[in-house]
Design a protein around this motif. Structure first.
Motif, PDB file in Angstrom:
ATOM      1  N   ILE A 193       1.981   2.246  -8.373  1.00 19.99           N
ATOM      2  CA  ILE A 193       3.215   2.975  -8.071  1.00 19.99           C
ATOM      3  C   ILE A 193       3.508   3.995  -9.172  1.00 19.99           C
ATOM      4  N   SER A 194       3.212   3.624 -10.416  1.00 24.08           N
ATOM      5  CA  SER A 194       3.438   4.560 -11.525  1.00 24.08           C
ATOM      6  C   SER A 194       2.548   5.788 -11.412  1.00 24.08           C
ATOM      7  N   ARG A 195       1.453   5.661 -10.674  1.00 29.14           N
ATOM      8  CA  ARG A 195       0.532   6.784 -10.481  1.00 29.14           C
ATOM      9  C   ARG A 195       0.768   7.499  -9.143  1.00 29.14           C
ATOM     10  N   GLY A 196       1.849   7.131  -8.440  1.00 25.52           N
ATOM     11  CA  GLY A 196       2.206   7.877  -7.240  1.00 25.52           C
ATOM     12  C   GLY A 196       2.025   7.171  -5.930  1.00 25.52           C
ATOM     13  N   ALA A 197       1.564   5.903  -5.939  1.00 24.65           N
ATOM     14  CA  ALA A 197       1.417   5.182  -4.679  1.00 24.65           C
ATOM     15  C   ALA A 197       2.796   4.884  -4.090  1.00 24.65           C
ATOM     16  N   SER A 198       2.862   4.741  -2.766  1.00 23.79           N
ATOM     17  CA  SER A 198       4.115   4.432  -2.086  1.00 23.79           C
ATOM     18  C   SER A 198       4.338   2.931  -2.072  1.00 23.79           C
ATOM     19  N   ILE A 199       5.537   2.496  -2.454  1.00 23.16           N
ATOM     20  CA  ILE A 199       5.834   1.073  -2.451  1.00 23.16           C
ATOM     21  C   ILE A 199       5.808   0.508  -1.032  1.00 23.16           C
ATOM     22  N   ASN A 200       6.156   1.343  -0.032  1.00 23.12           N
ATOM     23  CA  ASN A 200       6.119   0.876   1.356  1.00 23.12           C
ATOM     24  C   ASN A 200       4.695   0.727   1.866  1.00 23.12           C
ATOM     25  N   GLN A 201       3.841   1.695   1.534  1.00 28.87           N
ATOM     26  CA  GLN A 201       2.511   1.724   2.117  1.00 28.87           C
ATOM     27  C   GLN A 201       1.445   1.108   1.227  1.00 28.87           C
ATOM     28  N   TYR A 202       1.848   0.650   0.052  1.00 29.05           N
ATOM     29  CA  TYR A 202       0.854   0.101  -0.877  1.00 29.05           C
ATOM     30  C   TYR A 202       0.165  -1.125  -0.289  1.00 29.05           C
ATOM     31  N   LYS A 203      -1.142  -1.123  -0.362  1.00 27.00           N
ATOM     32  CA  LYS A 203      -1.933  -2.296  -0.031  1.00 27.00           C
ATOM     33  C   LYS A 203      -2.838  -2.562  -1.221  1.00 27.00           C
ATOM     34  N   VAL A 204      -2.986  -3.829  -1.577  1.00 23.40           N
ATOM     35  CA  VAL A 204      -3.902  -4.159  -2.666  1.00 23.40           C
ATOM     36  C   VAL A 204      -5.290  -3.672  -2.297  1.00 23.40           C
TER      37      VAL A 204
END
Length: 599
Positions: A553-564
């Motif tokens: 997330i700190s690098r710009g990933a979306s918290i909603n769409q984040y998948k491991v």
């Protein structure tokens, strides 16, 4: 409770007149699948006939399927990336769509390893809103009385970025939540959230999560369903509660707000309407959260919860045991199938078991084509274009790869999803999501994909059951620094009884169990060719994957769409994982392999 005066639906008795209209729309679309698809393609080709992209293929105004299929090629993102970049750089000419590009939708930061920009047009919001409007009328068929309470949903936005053209680029859910469609949505008693808009629309993930959790705790008796976009998001919320319950209980006890919450809109909303001193509730939260046992914590804190609303298909299936632990085995509803490129369809039996989830594609959303899935097929070639099948011509039990043509201008675009036809609703096929078309791990001739790795982990996890332990998160990488190279799997475990945790030897056997589950090419490499070394499991300490998400997330990933990410190679991520390893295990023997046996 169904209303006697409303029109009955083949799907079941609607809860109200509004639901009746929505269910009838589903029936109309699915009864006339092929005609709707023909109309959709004609509309797309007609309106976009003067675009630069379609002009290349000399359709000369033709809007029929035969002309389209014979002249327009199938494409991947890489094929159209130069045109997308032109739009991002400020070219406002009609490249893909006759309608102006309103924004870019970004794909998941961990999907295919890169951030893709999908140009979209304003009216696509209407199309997405239409699909959303169908979800509750279907759910109401299976769960009556949802108008008597609220949904605790953990929903988040991400701070958007701007392309050189000035157009915003943001995840599709951020686009929707920040739209007037969501912010000024009409009151619907069947779809009321505990989270005020102000808490959802805060770009700071801590403040947003904290305030949404606080509202959910205060309204705990009103909550009838608990959800997030992905199962991983709901588990992140539970982990957040584990880390922050003391502060939350303090706020509820005193009627004051944590000083870390500085967003003015949140502060005004919570302090004026929601947060009041409640010592009894604060004591209850303390009593439930202060102990080590968090089993059934969802139903203990939100006792009227009927189901969880989360995606648990595909790679999310591995979260099911952990969700069951925290919820006491509540039903898990998977309601819709969507991506940044297009919203596809919905689950007409949302309360089914996760293993039985099938999505019905709504034929009005886009023009859909399908390539019969052949694992041995060569990469797409313009010289030998693949044979694509129409939505109405699919066969039961077959697997297909999905291609879309959208109103926003994508033409015969390869989405990358593999779907299996499980049945039909009227003439519309229903699909099980199988996997993303990608290879996660490869050392030599072996190719292991996401679903295969998931299955291997599920089989190995069986050995952990007698120790009341489960795998809550995992990722992998192909370690080619060793000779021969080998698979490395990182596991985060949930040990429910520390006095009876799995031994070093048991975890070694888990390595072997995984290898036994992998394909014959892998096992041949291990046994006969010696081209693959023993599989390794590295157990990491609890909270490691939480740190991994925070880093993304700190690098710009979306918290909603984040998948491991199920496979990692980025050095900082590898270093983070390796710094958290608490034990290392290797397969103690070679897996079974017989050159005569195929599987």
């Amino acid at each position: 409770m169904a209303v006697d005066s409303v029109t009955p639906s083949p799907l079941g008795p609607p809860a109200c007149e509004k639901d009746s209209k929505a269910l009838q729309f589903i029936e109309d679309m699915t009864r006339n699948t092929d005609a709707v698809q023909e109309r959709v393609l004609s509309e797309i080709l007609s309106r976009n006939s003067d675009t630069e992209y379609l002009k290349r293929f000399e359709l000369e105004g033709a809007t029929d399927r035969d002309s389209f299929k014979s002249k327009v090629p199938v494409v991947t993102y890489e094929d159209i990336q130069p045109e997308i970049q032109r739009i991002a750089n400020g070219d406002r000419s009609p490249i893909f769509s006759s309608h102006p590009v309103s924004e870019f939708l970004t794909s998941s930061g961990t999907s295919a390893g890169e951030r893709k920009l999908m140009p979209t047009i304003h009216e696509e919001l209407d199309r997405r809103q239409l699909l959303y409007s169908l979800l509750m009328p279907v759910m109401n068929l299976y769960v009556p009385g949802l108008d008597k309470g609220k949904g605790l949903y953990f929903l988040f936005i991400k701070a958007e970025t701007k392309t050189p053209s000035g157009l915003v680029a943001r995840p599709v859910l951020t686009s929707y939540y920040k739209s007037e469609h969501f912010k000024t949505r009409p009151y619907d008693p069947y779809n009321v959230y505990t989270s005020p808009n102000e808490t959802i629309l805060c770009p700071d993930s801590f403040q947003s999560m904290y305030s949404q959790m606080l509202c959910g705790l205060i309204m705990r008796h009103e909550v009838l369903r608990v959800g997030a976009v992905f199962a991983s998001g709901l588990l992140r919320a539970i982990r957040f509660l584990q880390l922050n319950w003391r502060e939350l209980a303090h706020d509820i006890s005193t009627g004051t707000l944590n000083p870390r919450i500085i967003d003015p809109a949140i502060k005004e909303k919570l302090m004026s309407d929601i947060l009041k001193p409640d010592q009894e509730l604060a004591d209850f939260i303390t009593s439930q959260c202060s102990g080590e046992n968090w089993e059934r914590i969802i139903t203990r804190i939100w006792p009227n919860t009927i189901f969880l609303d989360v995606i648990v298909t595909g790679a999310m299936a591995q979260y099911i045991p952990t969700l069951d632990y925290y919820s006491g085995g509540l039903p898990k509803a998977c309601t819709m199938y969507a991506s940044s490129e297009c919203y596809f369809g919905l689950n007409l039996k949302p309360m089914c078991d996760p293993s039985e989830v099938s999505y019905t594609i709504m034929p009005n959303m886009a023009y859909f084509e399908f390539m019969p899935h052949d694992p041995e097929a060569q990469p797409l070639s313009r010289q030998a274009p693949p044979r694509l099948v129409d939505l109405a011509d699919l066969e039961l039990g077959k697997e297909y790869e999905l291609f879309i043509t959208t109103y926003a201008g994508l033409c015969r675009y390869r989405v990358g999803d593999i779907l299996e036809v499980t049945g039909f609703h009227n003439s519309a096929p229903q699909f099980r999501f199988v996997r993303r078309k990608n290879v996660l791990l490869s050392i030599d001739a072996d190719k292991t994909d996401e679903s295969e790795l998931q299955k291997a982990i599920e089989n190995a996890s069986v050995l952990l059951r007698e120790f009341n332990t489960s795998v809550v998160e995992y990722t992998s990488f192909a370690d080619t620094k060793t000779i021969p190279g080998h698979y490395v799997i990182y596991w985060e475990l949930l040990v429910k009884d520390s006095a009876n945790s799995p031994s070093h030897e048991v975890l070694n056997q888990c390595c072997l169990a995984m290898e036994e589950s992998l394909n014959t090419v892998y096992r041949q490499g291990r046994v006969a060719d010696n081209s693959i070394g023993p599989l390794e499991i590295r157990v990491v300490k609890n909270g490691t994957f939480e740190e991994l998400m925070d880093y993304a997330i700190s690098r710009g990933a979306s918290i909603n769409q984040y998948k491991v990410p199920r496979c990692v190679s980025f050095t900082p991520i590898m270093e983070l994982l390796d710094s958290r390893v608490v034990s290392v295990h290797f397969s103690p023997a070679a897996p079974y392999w017989n050159p005569e046996r195929r599987r």
